[in-house]
Design a protein around this motif. Structure first.
Motif, PDB file in Angstrom:
ATOM      1  N   PRO A  47     -39.559  50.376 -29.444  1.00 18.37           N
ATOM      2  CA  PRO A  47     -38.677  51.620 -28.877  1.00 18.37           C
ATOM      3  C   PRO A  47     -37.759  51.084 -30.637  1.00 18.37           C
ATOM      4  O   PRO A  47     -36.966  50.397 -30.741  1.00 18.37           O
ATOM      5  CB  PRO A  47     -37.495  50.477 -27.954  1.00 18.37           C
ATOM      6  CG  PRO A  47     -37.962  49.033 -27.963  1.00 18.37           C
ATOM      7  CD  PRO A  47     -39.852  49.407 -28.824  1.00 18.37           C
ATOM      8  N   ALA A  49     -33.363  51.780 -31.709  1.00 17.61           N
ATOM      9  CA  ALA A  49     -32.281  50.817 -31.915  1.00 17.61           C
ATOM     10  C   ALA A  49     -31.243  50.979 -30.732  1.00 17.61           C
ATOM     11  O   ALA A  49     -30.910  50.454 -29.485  1.00 17.61           O
ATOM     12  CB  ALA A  49     -31.359  50.430 -33.369  1.00 17.61           C
ATOM     13  N   ASP A  50     -31.521  52.589 -30.082  1.00 21.34           N
ATOM     14  CA  ASP A  50     -30.324  52.826 -29.135  1.00 21.34           C
ATOM     15  C   ASP A  50     -31.728  52.908 -27.704  1.00 21.34           C
ATOM     16  O   ASP A  50     -30.699  53.572 -26.527  1.00 21.34           O
ATOM     17  CB  ASP A  50     -29.822  54.521 -28.967  1.00 21.34           C
ATOM     18  CG  ASP A  50     -32.010  55.594 -29.477  1.00 21.34           C
ATOM     19  OD1 ASP A  50     -32.748  54.654 -29.797  1.00 21.34           O
ATOM     20  OD2 ASP A  50     -31.217  56.654 -29.960  1.00 21.34           O
ATOM     21  N   GLY A  51     -32.857  52.797 -27.631  1.00 20.79           N
ATOM     22  CA  GLY A  51     -33.611  52.169 -26.444  1.00 20.79           C
ATOM     23  C   GLY A  51     -33.833  53.192 -26.384  1.00 20.79           C
ATOM     24  O   GLY A  51     -35.156  53.278 -25.273  1.00 20.79           O
ATOM     25  N   GLY A  52     -34.655  54.478 -27.578  1.00 17.22           N
ATOM     26  CA  GLY A  52     -35.050  55.581 -26.991  1.00 17.22           C
ATOM     27  C   GLY A  52     -36.477  55.520 -28.175  1.00 17.22           C
ATOM     28  O   GLY A  52     -36.824  54.527 -28.411  1.00 17.22           O
ATOM     29  N   VAL A  84     -35.192  48.491 -32.343  1.00 12.38           N
ATOM     30  CA  VAL A  84     -34.436  47.125 -31.499  1.00 12.38           C
ATOM     31  C   VAL A  84     -34.225  46.124 -31.642  1.00 12.38           C
ATOM     32  O   VAL A  84     -35.282  46.166 -32.539  1.00 12.38           O
ATOM     33  CB  VAL A  84     -35.192  47.806 -30.035  1.00 12.38           C
ATOM     34  CG1 VAL A  84     -36.013  46.895 -29.468  1.00 12.38           C
ATOM     35  CG2 VAL A  84     -33.956  47.074 -29.387  1.00 12.38           C
ATOM     36  N   ARG A 213     -42.850  44.544 -28.230  1.00  6.23           N
ATOM     37  CA  ARG A 213     -42.764  45.377 -27.046  1.00  6.23           C
ATOM     38  C   ARG A 213     -41.039  46.127 -26.461  1.00  6.23           C
ATOM     39  O   ARG A 213     -41.091  47.382 -26.888  1.00  6.23           O
ATOM     40  CB  ARG A 213     -43.168  46.230 -27.153  1.00  6.23           C
ATOM     41  CG  ARG A 213     -44.549  46.052 -27.962  1.00  6.23           C
ATOM     42  CD  ARG A 213     -46.135  45.852 -26.767  1.00  6.23           C
ATOM     43  NE  ARG A 213     -47.234  46.273 -27.394  1.00  6.23           N
ATOM     44  CZ  ARG A 213     -48.342  47.147 -27.635  1.00  6.23           C
ATOM     45  NH1 ARG A 213     -47.586  48.338 -27.620  1.00  6.23           N
ATOM     46  NH2 ARG A 213     -49.054  47.018 -28.114  1.00  6.23           N
ATOM     47  N   GLY A 214     -40.629  44.707 -26.705  1.00  9.88           N
ATOM     48  CA  GLY A 214     -39.629  45.135 -25.324  1.00  9.88           C
ATOM     49  C   GLY A 214     -38.230  44.796 -26.049  1.00  9.88           C
ATOM     50  O   GLY A 214     -38.123  44.752 -27.383  1.00  9.88           O
ATOM     51  N   GLU A 215     -37.234  43.605 -25.398  1.00  2.21           N
ATOM     52  CA  GLU A 215     -36.182  43.862 -26.180  1.00  2.21           C
ATOM     53  C   GLU A 215     -35.788  42.569 -26.685  1.00  2.21           C
ATOM     54  O   GLU A 215     -36.850  41.452 -25.765  1.00  2.21           O
ATOM     55  CB  GLU A 215     -34.728  43.357 -25.267  1.00  2.21           C
ATOM     56  CG  GLU A 215     -33.578  43.104 -25.409  1.00  2.21           C
ATOM     57  CD  GLU A 215     -32.973  44.327 -25.512  1.00  2.21           C
ATOM     58  OE1 GLU A 215     -31.717  44.452 -26.794  1.00  2.21           O
ATOM     59  OE2 GLU A 215     -33.140  45.616 -25.451  1.00  2.21           O
ATOM     60  N   TRP A 216     -35.509  42.165 -27.966  1.00  2.00           N
ATOM     61  CA  TRP A 216     -36.306  40.826 -28.518  1.00  2.00           C
ATOM     62  C   TRP A 216     -35.441  39.895 -28.161  1.00  2.00           C
ATOM     63  O   TRP A 216     -34.373  40.135 -27.871  1.00  2.00           O
ATOM     64  CB  TRP A 216     -35.985  41.228 -30.183  1.00  2.00           C
ATOM     65  CG  TRP A 216     -36.625  42.283 -30.458  1.00  2.00           C
ATOM     66  CD1 TRP A 216     -37.864  43.035 -29.720  1.00  2.00           C
ATOM     67  CD2 TRP A 216     -37.101  42.338 -32.094  1.00  2.00           C
ATOM     68  NE1 TRP A 216     -39.439  43.387 -30.320  1.00  2.00           N
ATOM     69  CE2 TRP A 216     -38.875  43.389 -31.856  1.00  2.00           C
ATOM     70  CE3 TRP A 216     -36.990  42.152 -33.298  1.00  2.00           C
ATOM     71  CZ2 TRP A 216     -38.824  44.159 -33.368  1.00  2.00           C
ATOM     72  CZ3 TRP A 216     -36.781  43.207 -34.219  1.00  2.00           C
ATOM     73  CH2 TRP A 216     -38.024  44.004 -34.464  1.00  2.00           C
TER      74      TRP A 216
END
Length: 246
Positions: A47, A49-52, A84, A213-216
């Motif tokens: 993803p 940085a803005d989550g998109g 992200v 792949r997700g939120e670090w």
């Protein structure tokens, strides 16, 4: 600052995951560049940085469109995006067909990466030998790192690539955490006699790769993947500092 090529021979075992993990923990400013002529998947895997989602049209393809008139190192960052977690990336080609019209780009791109004065570049080159023109980028590298697994077929291809490269390289074993040290020791023994600066490792950690792949943060920081990537990043950065020391 420095250009570090990350690649493999047949199969390219885990190079993109390892490159991303290394970029996430690199001890100096860094840019992750997807330079695999067969196409990359960062734009679909991680993803923004803005989550998109990352824009697959912005990166190596858009840079190549303007570089025909000449490529200056400062232009590289006009085509990067941020993941992200804060890692800057130059997204790669989306398929191998696009590489056919960009064979001229690899040399200028390598020189521009090597001339960046505010960041190291980790260039994920995937599998070497697919497009000979990529060697022009590899030739500009301060350090070439070849990834392998400890299996007989992977190590056999590694030895062939070591013979073809004719330059000093580092070797990184993508190893099962349950047999981590023995795997490194076995590969170290097998490559004795080739011009190998060191043999290091990074954990084969599918769960850690999924977390990447997700939120670090959180569980990812404690994963075998990130723990071994941090150790490897420190070792690589140390090698680079020794090369530039007066």
């Amino acid at each position: 600052m420095a250009l570090i090529v990350l690649a493999a021979d047949k199969g390219a075992p885990g190079v993109t995951t390892a490159a991303t993990a290394l970029g996430a923990v690199w001890p100096r400013p860094v840019l992750l560049a997807e330079c695999d002529p067969s196409g990359g998947d960062l734009a679909y895997r991680l993803p923004a940085a803005d989550g998109g989602v990352l824009n697959p049209a912005r990166g190596l393809l858009s840079l190549g469109a303007v570089a025909r008139r000449g490529l200056h190192p400062d232009q590289v960052y006009e085509h990067t995006q941020r993941l992200v977690g804060g890692l800057d990336v130059l997204a790669g080609l989306t398929n191998g067909e696009q590489a056919a019209g960009l064979t001229w780009l690899w040399g200028p791109l390598g020189r521009s990466f090597a001339a960046l004065d505010h960041a190291d570049v980790l260039a994920d080159c995937g599998r070497l030998g697919v497009q000979p023109a990529l060697n022009e980028l590899v030739d500009e590298a301060d350090q070439v790192i070849l990834f392998t697994r400890a299996s007989l077929d992977h190590v056999a291809h590694l030895r062939e690539r070591l013979t073809l490269l004719k330059r000093r390289v580092g070797v990184v074993v993508v190893a099962d955490p349950r047999s981590y040290r023995p795997s490194l020791d076995e590969v170290r023994r097998i490559v004795t006699g080739w011009d190998v600066s060191f043999v290091g490792g990074i954990a084969y950690d599918p769960k850690g790769a999924e977390l990447l792949r997700g939120e670090w943060g959180g569980r990812l920081e404690r994963s075998p993947l990130i723990r071994t990537a941090r150790e490897l990043a420190g070792r690589l950065a140390g090698h680079l500092q020794k090369k530039v020391a007066p």
